[in-house]
Scaffold this motif. Structure first.
Motif, PDB file in Angstrom:
ATOM      1  N   ALA A 209      53.039 -12.962 -54.266  1.00 19.82           N
ATOM      2  CA  ALA A 209      52.103 -13.906 -53.654  1.00 19.82           C
ATOM      3  C   ALA A 209      52.519 -15.347 -53.909  1.00 19.82           C
ATOM      4  O   ALA A 209      52.417 -16.208 -53.027  1.00 19.82           O
ATOM      5  CB  ALA A 209      50.690 -13.660 -54.182  1.00 19.82           C
ATOM      6  N   ALA A 210      53.025 -15.622 -55.124  1.00 23.11           N
ATOM      7  CA  ALA A 210      53.433 -16.984 -55.466  1.00 23.11           C
ATOM      8  C   ALA A 210      54.706 -17.393 -54.736  1.00 23.11           C
ATOM      9  O   ALA A 210      54.913 -18.582 -54.448  1.00 23.11           O
ATOM     10  CB  ALA A 210      53.631 -17.094 -56.976  1.00 23.11           C
ATOM     11  N   ALA A 211      55.563 -16.409 -54.419  1.00 23.44           N
ATOM     12  CA  ALA A 211      56.848 -16.712 -53.786  1.00 23.44           C
ATOM     13  C   ALA A 211      56.720 -16.969 -52.285  1.00 23.44           C
ATOM     14  O   ALA A 211      57.557 -17.667 -51.703  1.00 23.44           O
ATOM     15  CB  ALA A 211      57.822 -15.566 -54.035  1.00 23.44           C
ATOM     16  N   LEU A 212      55.679 -16.430 -51.661  1.00 29.93           N
ATOM     17  CA  LEU A 212      55.502 -16.584 -50.216  1.00 29.93           C
ATOM     18  C   LEU A 212      54.704 -17.853 -49.909  1.00 29.93           C
ATOM     19  O   LEU A 212      53.965 -18.347 -50.748  1.00 29.93           O
ATOM     20  CB  LEU A 212      54.775 -15.370 -49.651  1.00 29.93           C
ATOM     21  CG  LEU A 212      55.589 -14.082 -49.562  1.00 29.93           C
ATOM     22  CD1 LEU A 212      54.687 -12.897 -49.247  1.00 29.93           C
ATOM     23  CD2 LEU A 212      56.686 -14.211 -48.509  1.00 29.93           C
ATOM     24  N   PRO A 213      54.825 -18.373 -48.696  1.00 22.30           N
ATOM     25  CA  PRO A 213      54.022 -19.540 -48.325  1.00 22.30           C
ATOM     26  C   PRO A 213      52.531 -19.244 -48.416  1.00 22.30           C
ATOM     27  O   PRO A 213      52.082 -18.142 -48.101  1.00 22.30           O
ATOM     28  CB  PRO A 213      54.441 -19.796 -46.864  1.00 22.30           C
ATOM     29  CG  PRO A 213      55.777 -19.162 -46.715  1.00 22.30           C
ATOM     30  CD  PRO A 213      55.756 -17.964 -47.629  1.00 22.30           C
TER      31      PRO A 213
END
Length: 431
Positions: free
Chosen positions: A309-313
């Motif tokens: 979740a943190a890695a995606l926009p």
């Protein structure tokens, strides 16, 4: 009515922006674990609508994982309603905190499921919403209402189902929620990228869990993920989209109040999205159990799904780079109602609402998926504030008369409505 809004992410922020144009409430307290996000929402309202409107909004910090903190913030601000706009993993604590505060509650996703320990793809374990419905006697005894599943899907889809049952059909063979879109997100160079338009945490949860199907003679049962693929044609230029079974609240809500032989939910994911989800599962990156990893400040524990979740926009930020439309609706088959042109004859209809990203960005500065989700609890709260809707205990949208909801939703803004037309598309029944 004084509303405690828990969560100022994409949906919570859109909720506040929509509500800013309405006058049915006294105050909205916008809260988030990151107080700066809540403050940004209130600042946008002040910039767009001025000090008089913004005076009804307050920003505060909240810990949604702590029911005592939810209770404290609700009581501190004199809330009458708690509006849950965060990930469903926080449902139990916010639900408890609202009950302890003695206030009404709404959410857009229900308490999470747990697969059957030995037969996950045939038998249900703990179902979506089971935890909340188990507490219905407590809510009834307290004289309070918990309106659960009041987003777009679940939410508007359930309103459509109730309307079809009341006004369009005498008997219903299938209530099939069908969700599809033609949304595209591009990077700064114009290249199409993988960027889910809704919380990837929630998307992983609902897409990789065993889907639930309801059949009147069997009750609820499960299937493998992405089962029963079908091509469904969506209106307003979206066109054909392959849809598959996905775990969703409608299948657990509709049979509690509506009489149908079968209830399903199918989502238009597309091959690429399904492939990504399968890969995440294969690598264990869908797990919510923390693992120990290295960091600059030493070993830390983090859940793989939170890393994804943190890695995606952030879905709240992709609106300016997104084009297209999203469609939410219910496909209904059965025998037409008396008093209609289909009386006693097979009827097949799709009731739907389309949200256009270009319009929602221009009007609200919110991308269309989160805006469409946030619209419906605002309408529901207005109906509760005016006494058109009322109830006690734990209830789904199907427990309420759908006609006034859809009338207020479609009524022109100049006449006091929301100006959101919904569609009814007749289709040729299968022979």
């Amino acid at each position: 009515m004084r509303i405690l809004l828990v969560g100022a992410g994409g949906v919570g922020d859109a909720f506040a922006r929509i509500a800013a144009r309405r006058a049915f409430y006294e105050a909205i307290v916008v809260t988030d674990y990151d107080a700066a996000r809540a403050e940004r929402t209130v600042a946008w309202i002040r910039e767009r609508h001025g000090d008089e409107v913004a005076a009804r909004f307050t920003a505060a910090r909240i810990d949604a994982s702590d029911p005592a903190d939810v209770t404290r913030v609700a009581q501190e601000h004199g809330a009458t309603h708690v509006m849950n706009a965060v990930e469903p993993k926080f449902v139990p604590t916010i639900f408890r905190g609202a009950l302890d505060a003695g206030v009404d509650y709404l959410d857009m996703a229900m308490s999470l499921s747990e697969p059957h320990p030995t037969d996950p793809y045939g038998t249900t374990g703990i179902k979506l919403g089971d935890d909340q419905f188990a507490q219905a006697p407590d809510w009834q005894a307290s004289g309070r209402l918990a309106l659960v599943g009041m987003g777009v899907e679940p939410g508007l889809s359930d309103v459509f189902a109730r309307y079809a049952s009341d006004h369009l059909f005498d008997t219903i063979d299938e209530l099939g929620t069908r969700d599809g879109a033609n949304l595209v997100v591009r990077d700064e160079a114009g290249n199409e990228i993988f960027a889910p338009s809704f919380s990837i945490w929630t998307t992983i949860e609902e897409c990789l869990n065993p889907p639930v199907v309801f059949e009147k003679d069997k009750g609820w049962f499960t299937t493998p993920p992405f089962s029963e693929p079908e091509t469904f044609t969506f209106p307003e230029g979206i066109g054909e989209v392959e849809c598959v079974n996905v775990e969703h609240e409608e299948v657990l809500l509709m049979p509690r109040w509506l009489d149908a032989q079968r209830v399903t939910f199918k989502y238009g994911l597309g091959d690429e999205f399904i492939g990504v989800l399968k890969t995440l599962h294969l690598l264990g990156l869908d797990s919510t159990s923390p693992i120990r990893v290295r960091s600059a400040s030493g070993p830390v524990e983090v859940a793989p799904r939170d890393v994804v979740a943190a890695a995606l926009p952030d879905p709240a930020t992709i609106g300016p780079r997104m084009t297209g439309k999203t469609c939410a609706g219910v496909w209904v088959t059965g025998l037409g109602a008396e008093g209609t042109e289909f009386a006693g004859r097979p009827r097949e209809a799709y009731l739907y609402h389309v949200s256009d990203n270009e319009w929602t960005m221009a009007e609200y500065g919110a991308q269309c998926v989160v805006w469409q989700t946030a619209l419906n609890p605002v309408i529901a709260l207005e109906l509760l504030a005016t006494g058109v809707w009322s109830g006690l205990g734990v209830l789904g949208p199907e427990a309420f008369d759908a006609a006034p909801f859809l009338e207020l939703m479609a009524r022109p803004v100049a006449d006091g409505g929301y100006g959101q037309a919904w569609g009814l598309e007749e289709r040729t029944p299968a022979s």
